[in-house]
Design a protein around this motif. Sequence first.
Motif, PDB file in Angstrom:
ATOM      1  N   LEU A  39     -25.019  12.367  53.843  1.00 50.75           N
ATOM      2  CA  LEU A  39     -23.477  11.670  53.531  1.00 50.75           C
ATOM      3  C   LEU A  39     -23.756  10.173  53.231  1.00 50.75           C
ATOM      4  O   LEU A  39     -22.858   9.816  52.345  1.00 50.75           O
ATOM      5  CB  LEU A  39     -22.814  11.868  54.925  1.00 50.75           C
ATOM      6  N   ASP A  40     -24.615   9.710  53.977  1.00 51.47           N
ATOM      7  CA  ASP A  40     -24.667   8.019  53.770  1.00 51.47           C
ATOM      8  C   ASP A  40     -24.923   7.543  52.196  1.00 51.47           C
ATOM      9  O   ASP A  40     -24.239   6.798  51.603  1.00 51.47           O
ATOM     10  CB  ASP A  40     -25.816   7.495  54.383  1.00 51.47           C
TER      11      ASP A  40
ATOM     12  N   ALA B 179     -27.472  -2.656  51.069  1.00 52.02           N
ATOM     13  CA  ALA B 179     -26.809  -3.338  52.221  1.00 52.02           C
ATOM     14  C   ALA B 179     -25.451  -4.102  51.601  1.00 52.02           C
ATOM     15  O   ALA B 179     -24.343  -4.077  51.960  1.00 52.02           O
ATOM     16  CB  ALA B 179     -27.710  -4.178  52.836  1.00 52.02           C
ATOM     17  N   THR B 180     -25.718  -4.983  50.651  1.00 51.82           N
ATOM     18  CA  THR B 180     -24.623  -5.575  50.051  1.00 51.82           C
ATOM     19  C   THR B 180     -23.535  -4.828  49.478  1.00 51.82           C
ATOM     20  O   THR B 180     -22.180  -5.037  49.867  1.00 51.82           O
ATOM     21  CB  THR B 180     -24.915  -6.596  49.022  1.00 51.82           C
TER      22      THR B 180
ATOM     23  N   LEU C 186     -18.279  -2.461  49.505  1.00 54.17           N
ATOM     24  CA  LEU C 186     -17.355  -1.313  49.192  1.00 54.17           C
ATOM     25  C   LEU C 186     -17.125  -0.387  50.472  1.00 54.17           C
ATOM     26  O   LEU C 186     -17.040   0.654  50.340  1.00 54.17           O
ATOM     27  CB  LEU C 186     -18.303  -0.585  48.123  1.00 54.17           C
ATOM     28  N   ALA C 187     -17.048  -1.067  51.730  1.00 55.52           N
ATOM     29  CA  ALA C 187     -16.971  -0.428  52.898  1.00 55.52           C
ATOM     30  C   ALA C 187     -15.674   0.406  52.909  1.00 55.52           C
ATOM     31  O   ALA C 187     -15.616   1.607  53.230  1.00 55.52           O
ATOM     32  CB  ALA C 187     -16.668  -1.565  53.852  1.00 55.52           C
ATOM     33  N   SER C 188     -14.490   0.029  52.216  1.00 60.84           N
ATOM     34  CA  SER C 188     -13.322   0.824  52.343  1.00 60.84           C
ATOM     35  C   SER C 188     -13.610   2.084  51.583  1.00 60.84           C
ATOM     36  O   SER C 188     -13.195   3.098  51.670  1.00 60.84           O
ATOM     37  CB  SER C 188     -11.985  -0.114  52.200  1.00 60.84           C
TER      38      SER C 188
ATOM     39  N   LEU D  81     -16.263   9.359  52.592  1.00 63.75           N
ATOM     40  CA  LEU D  81     -16.844  10.133  53.847  1.00 63.75           C
ATOM     41  C   LEU D  81     -15.400  10.969  54.529  1.00 63.75           C
ATOM     42  O   LEU D  81     -15.827  12.104  54.831  1.00 63.75           O
ATOM     43  CB  LEU D  81     -17.024   8.893  54.982  1.00 63.75           C
ATOM     44  N   TYR D  82     -14.289  10.321  54.257  1.00 64.83           N
ATOM     45  CA  TYR D  82     -13.045  11.146  54.987  1.00 64.83           C
ATOM     46  C   TYR D  82     -12.821  12.263  54.214  1.00 64.83           C
ATOM     47  O   TYR D  82     -12.645  13.471  54.339  1.00 64.83           O
ATOM     48  CB  TYR D  82     -11.891  10.052  54.791  1.00 64.83           C
ATOM     49  N   PHE D  83     -12.940  12.298  52.733  1.00 64.20           N
ATOM     50  CA  PHE D  83     -12.748  13.076  51.964  1.00 64.20           C
ATOM     51  C   PHE D  83     -13.802  14.369  52.350  1.00 64.20           C
ATOM     52  O   PHE D  83     -13.310  15.864  52.266  1.00 64.20           O
ATOM     53  CB  PHE D  83     -12.885  12.951  50.309  1.00 64.20           C
ATOM     54  N   GLN D  84     -15.083  14.125  52.417  1.00 63.14           N
ATOM     55  CA  GLN D  84     -15.814  15.058  52.967  1.00 63.14           C
ATOM     56  C   GLN D  84     -15.505  15.897  54.321  1.00 63.14           C
ATOM     57  O   GLN D  84     -15.711  16.919  54.408  1.00 63.14           O
ATOM     58  CB  GLN D  84     -17.324  14.857  52.888  1.00 63.14           C
ATOM     59  N   PHE D  85     -15.250  14.712  55.125  1.00 63.93           N
ATOM     60  CA  PHE D  85     -14.715  15.195  56.631  1.00 63.93           C
ATOM     61  C   PHE D  85     -13.731  16.343  56.510  1.00 63.93           C
ATOM     62  O   PHE D  85     -13.913  17.457  57.086  1.00 63.93           O
ATOM     63  CB  PHE D  85     -14.183  14.029  57.352  1.00 63.93           C
ATOM     64  N   VAL D  86     -12.362  16.228  55.849  1.00 61.52           N
ATOM     65  CA  VAL D  86     -11.392  17.114  55.790  1.00 61.52           C
ATOM     66  C   VAL D  86     -11.844  18.179  54.963  1.00 61.52           C
ATOM     67  O   VAL D  86     -11.625  19.459  55.277  1.00 61.52           O
ATOM     68  CB  VAL D  86     -10.028  16.613  55.291  1.00 61.52           C
ATOM     69  N   ALA D  87     -12.569  18.214  54.110  1.00 58.74           N
ATOM     70  CA  ALA D  87     -13.145  19.563  53.337  1.00 58.74           C
ATOM     71  C   ALA D  87     -13.880  20.275  54.139  1.00 58.74           C
ATOM     72  O   ALA D  87     -13.605  21.536  54.119  1.00 58.74           O
ATOM     73  CB  ALA D  87     -13.932  18.846  52.000  1.00 58.74           C
TER      74      ALA D  87
END
Length: 538
Positions: free
Chosen positions: A150-151, A184-185, A190-192, A198-204
């Motif tokens: 996922l990362d 890392a930069t 692009l943290a948001s 990550l959220y899209f995969q979580f709900v899927a």
Amino acid sequence: MFPRSAGILIPLFSLRTEDDLGRGEIMQMRAMIDFALAMGHRVIQLLPIDETAPDEASPYNALSVFAIDPLYVSASELAGVGRLALKRARRSASEPSDDPSPSARFVPRAAYVAAKRELLERAFERFASRARRIERDAFDDFLHRNSYWLDDYALFRALKDRFEFRSWEEWPGALAGREPGALATARRELASEVRKYLYFQFVAHLQWNAVREYARERGAFIGGDLAFSPSRDSAEVWAHQEMFDLSRTVGTPPDEFNRRGQRWGLPMPNWEVMRAEGLELWRSRVRHARELYDCLRVDHVVGMYRTFSFGSEPDDRGTFFPSIEEEQRAQGEAVIRATLEEAPDALIIAEDLGTVPPWVRQSLAALGVPGYKVMMWERKWDEPDAPFISPHDYPELSLATTGTHDTDTLAVWWRECPLEERTNFVHALGLDGRVHPEAPLKDAALDAVIEALYAGRSMVAILPIQDLFGWEARINRPGTISATNWTYRLPLGLERMAESGAIRKRQRLLLDIARRTGRFAAQMSSGADEPSRGGIQA
């Protein structure tokens, strides 16, 4: 042991309800499971549900072979997506279509992608600002358990947006080469955006888990498709460049149908590196898939034994790797054993169609892995007139079917093949007097062919839904680029199919066939009940 069963092949994108946006969604699987059980079919076999690029319809050319395509998320089930937003999205998705109704059968992909994306981002905004502690804890747990893929995936998707979907090979060198400081930069800047993916995969995955539990409670099984390789422009190739030989592209050797062979555009696996690392990338794919499915179809299994690839020169004739049969067998068996080890409770099925050396099928049988028996292709090719083989002579260790997503439907094949061939087919199946070769294949004749296949020895019979109902529309025509490829949808929404007297009658007939041939009985697995319990009555 997997029970003697019948199943339905249907892509997830083909599902249809009256209130969807124009493409199948995850939570529609509940209605599909009920529909299948009402006709005595316990297996729902899907095509890959992996995420593809916005303009890519083929599920076999994925941006990631781990990520569920967010377009499959049922937005109506998401907090933060209200009725008005759904209504606007349906109207937006249907406007470019010839049929402006919300239940339009075909919706242009660009319109659908834009409408669904807006709803997903609305849900993410709500989650980011107002999620409850229990939701955040579940989200964090999902991230922890899936960090191994996922990362990289979420950063890859955020970078694809930043660089306007250019290939990762065209990104700045430090990012393309995955220099730690550059990564890392990018994560910080692009943290948001990363968190959104990550959220899209979580709900899927949350929705998929709910469907999986729904199937378990009813004694149904969900089958998945492990595509041979991710796309060259994918999260996995970017993250594991050493595992691929990007100077070569996978395909098939020249044959009587294509004298130059086929170039699929998929990256050539670097099998030497992969095997030196214990096939960990493949193993991780299987571990992930076993959490989603009960049956795993290994696509293009012959490519696991020997992969045909081309160099960059247009006239390159291509070559197999490995080149020696003994090494090919050792490689393929290493991959299949790894699959069996990582998914010991799943039914592993090998897609062994096409030009496959006999020893590959012998190897699969020795490992206890069923291959395909496509009724129209199972013939004694070395005998005069190549007589068809009766399903009673198929090995028990096999999957019997009338076709795949890449073939003509049964009705079209019957109509277009010569009368003599239809006559021989009817005779081989022992249907003389019941099926008339000169007549259309429908009603009692279609039922007789299906029953002949189901009465055979194969442990599982999975038919495309079109062949169960005598429909003619196909899913894909290989070697062509067309707006009709990968766009097939059910002719009616599942709600209307459940209410149709003709469809319900057809379900009852198929239920009787499944029962007579020993492919359906109540209590075949724990928690399984008669099909009437799930929703649609038998």
